[in-house]
Design a protein around this motif. Structure first.
Motif, short mmCIF file in Angstrom:
data_model
loop_
_atom_site.label_atom_id
_atom_site.label_comp_id
_atom_site.label_asym_id
_atom_site.label_seq_id
_atom_site.Cartn_x
_atom_site.Cartn_y
_atom_site.Cartn_z
N THR A 92 31.83 63.54 50.99
CA THR A 92 31.64 63.54 52.47
C THR A 92 31.38 64.25 52.98
N LEU A 93 29.88 64.14 54.15
CA LEU A 93 29.57 64.91 54.81
C LEU A 93 29.64 64.74 56.13
N HIS A 94 29.74 66.33 57.08
CA HIS A 94 30.50 65.92 57.98
C HIS A 94 29.72 66.08 59.44
N HIS A 95 28.17 66.22 59.30
CA HIS A 95 27.01 65.56 60.00
C HIS A 95 25.69 65.58 59.17
N GLU A 96 25.15 64.87 58.92
CA GLU A 96 23.85 65.26 58.65
C GLU A 96 22.84 65.91 58.59
N PRO A 97 22.53 65.55 57.16
CA PRO A 97 21.36 67.20 56.79
C PRO A 97 20.67 67.64 57.45
N SER A 98 19.86 68.84 57.44
CA SER A 98 19.31 68.94 58.15
C SER A 98 17.18 68.95 57.65
N CYS A 104 28.57 60.47 55.08
CA CYS A 104 27.96 60.11 55.88
C CYS A 104 28.53 59.47 57.31
N ALA A 105 29.11 59.85 58.12
CA ALA A 105 29.04 58.69 59.39
C ALA A 105 28.03 59.33 60.38
N VAL A 106 27.03 58.21 61.03
CA VAL A 106 25.89 58.46 61.39
C VAL A 106 25.72 57.75 62.35
N GLU A 107 25.03 57.77 63.87
CA GLU A 107 25.12 57.62 65.31
C GLU A 107 23.86 56.84 65.32
N VAL A 108 23.72 55.77 65.65
CA VAL A 108 22.48 55.37 66.31
C VAL A 108 22.15 55.52 67.32
N ASP A 109 21.07 56.40 67.25
CA ASP A 109 20.32 56.70 68.75
C ASP A 109 19.51 55.81 69.66
N GLY A 110 19.99 55.64 70.73
CA GLY A 110 19.12 54.37 71.24
C GLY A 110 17.58 54.19 71.52
N LYS A 111 17.24 55.57 71.76
CA LYS A 111 15.72 56.22 71.83
C LYS A 111 14.47 56.23 70.66
N ARG A 112 15.56 56.73 69.98
CA ARG A 112 14.82 56.40 68.12
C ARG A 112 14.82 55.34 68.00
N LEU A 113 15.68 54.43 67.82
CA LEU A 113 15.81 52.57 67.64
C LEU A 113 14.75 52.66 68.73
N ILE A 152 16.39 54.39 58.40
CA ILE A 152 16.41 54.76 59.28
C ILE A 152 17.04 56.46 59.09
N LEU A 153 18.57 55.32 59.52
CA LEU A 153 19.69 55.89 59.66
C LEU A 153 20.43 57.13 58.06
N ALA A 154 19.99 56.52 56.74
CA ALA A 154 19.96 57.14 55.70
C ALA A 154 19.47 57.87 55.30
N PHE A 155 18.28 58.26 55.40
CA PHE A 155 17.06 58.76 54.83
C PHE A 155 17.29 60.57 54.59
N ALA A 156 18.04 61.24 56.13
CA ALA A 156 18.68 62.65 55.83
C ALA A 156 19.15 62.35 54.66
N GLN A 188 29.30 54.42 58.56
CA GLN A 188 29.25 55.23 57.32
C GLN A 188 27.68 55.14 56.84
N VAL A 189 27.33 56.14 56.21
CA VAL A 189 25.67 55.72 55.26
C VAL A 189 26.44 56.09 53.85
N SER A 190 26.37 55.41 52.58
CA SER A 190 26.59 56.69 51.65
C SER A 190 25.53 55.84 50.82
#
Length: 284
Positions: A7-13, A39-48, A70-74, A112-114
């Motif tokens: 489990t990651l605490h933030h999305e990878p760079s 990893c838990a991810v946020e849905v960004d309104g502008k990116r969406l 898109i949410l899972a790509f990183a 959460q993305v897996s």
């Protein structure tokens, strides 16, 4: 097989992951790792909103059926560039993609993305594996996908099995659109997928393509946007097989069967060149 989840605490760079991908060009084994990433991810309104614009989706209050990719790509990038993953990321070929929308994807701000890989199989040109991605909200499984990937040059024991698919229903043209020369760069900005084969003719030629080609998942997303009135919003499984790439720029035509809970589709280019075929049906 038991999966060992990290489990990651933030999305990878992504920049660091692209640097890692660029330095790995060799096949290092023939066994897939039995580990996965969450990893838990946020849905960004502008990116969406930018994604909807590039792919042609209307804002109906729901996540587009392809947006969890898109949410899972990183996370996918981190999995496929890890030391225990045996194949180089650059050069992998996306053969097919199946998504399942289990429930309506409305009101999603965090999920959460897996991601994990499995099902290594011999192929006439190498070996294939499935990249599995799931999206869960507070109520449980919401969406899942399987992307079948080909790595050329891998030698596995066993007889390769080639999958074929031909439409069985009558299809009629339902849409036509241009894939402009810069759609690869437009899609890269909203997806994070800066694979050189999609960005320009010059960068694509480095990997053996005469010109840039459209992302397969842009082709699928643009198709599902055009079929929005054809398809249910949930309890939906859509499978596509990628045939010949869409060279940029191009004009393509979408053929599909009648609207309903099940149907078939074809994406055709000039000279009746078949780019993508597939079907939709209720989740089994």
């Amino acid at each position: 097989m038991t999966i060992e989840w990290q489990t990651l605490h933030h999305e990878p760079s992504l920049p660091g992951l692209y640097a890692r991908a660029a330095t790995r060009r060799k096949i290092t084994g023939t066994t897939l790792p039995d580990s996965g990433l969450r990893c838990a991810v946020e849905v960004d309104g502008k990116r969406l909103a930018a994604y909807r614009k590039v792919c042609g989706f209307a804002d109906d209050g729901l996540l587009p059926p392809t947006y969890p990719h898109i949410l899972a790509f990183a996370l996918q990038m981190q999995l496929l560039t890890a030391k225990d993953f045996p194949f180089p990321l650059l050069g992998l070929i996306h053969l097919s993609n199946r998504i399942r929308v289990l429930r309506p994807m409305g009101g999603i701000s965090r999920a959460q993305v897996s991601v994990r890989v499995h099902n290594l199989q011999p192929h006439p040109k190498g070996a294939t594996f499935d990249l599995l991605t799931t999206l869960d909200d507070q109520l449980g499984p919401l969406w899942e996908a399987e992307s079948r990937m080909l790595c050329r040059g891998v030698k596995l024991e066993g007889e390769p099995v080639e999958q074929t698919w031909e439409p069985a229903l009558p299809l009629a043209q339902v849409a036509q659109w241009d894939a402009p020369a810069d759609i690869g760069r437009q899609y890269a900005k909203v997806s994070g997928d800066y694979n050189p084969i999609h960005l320009s003719a010059a960068s694509a030629k480095l990997f053996g393509f005469p010109t840039a080609i459209a992302h397969g998942l842009w082709n699928k997303a643009r198709t599902l946007a055009a079929l929005a009135d054809h398809l249910p919003k949930a309890n939906l499984e859509v499978t596509v097989h990628f045939r010949k790439p869409v060279r940029l720029p191009s004009e393509v035509s979408l053929f599909a069967s009648a609207a309903g809970s099940s149907g078939e589709l074809r994406l055709i280019g000039a000279g009746d060149l078949e780019h993508m075929v597939g079907n939709w049906q209720p989740v089994a």
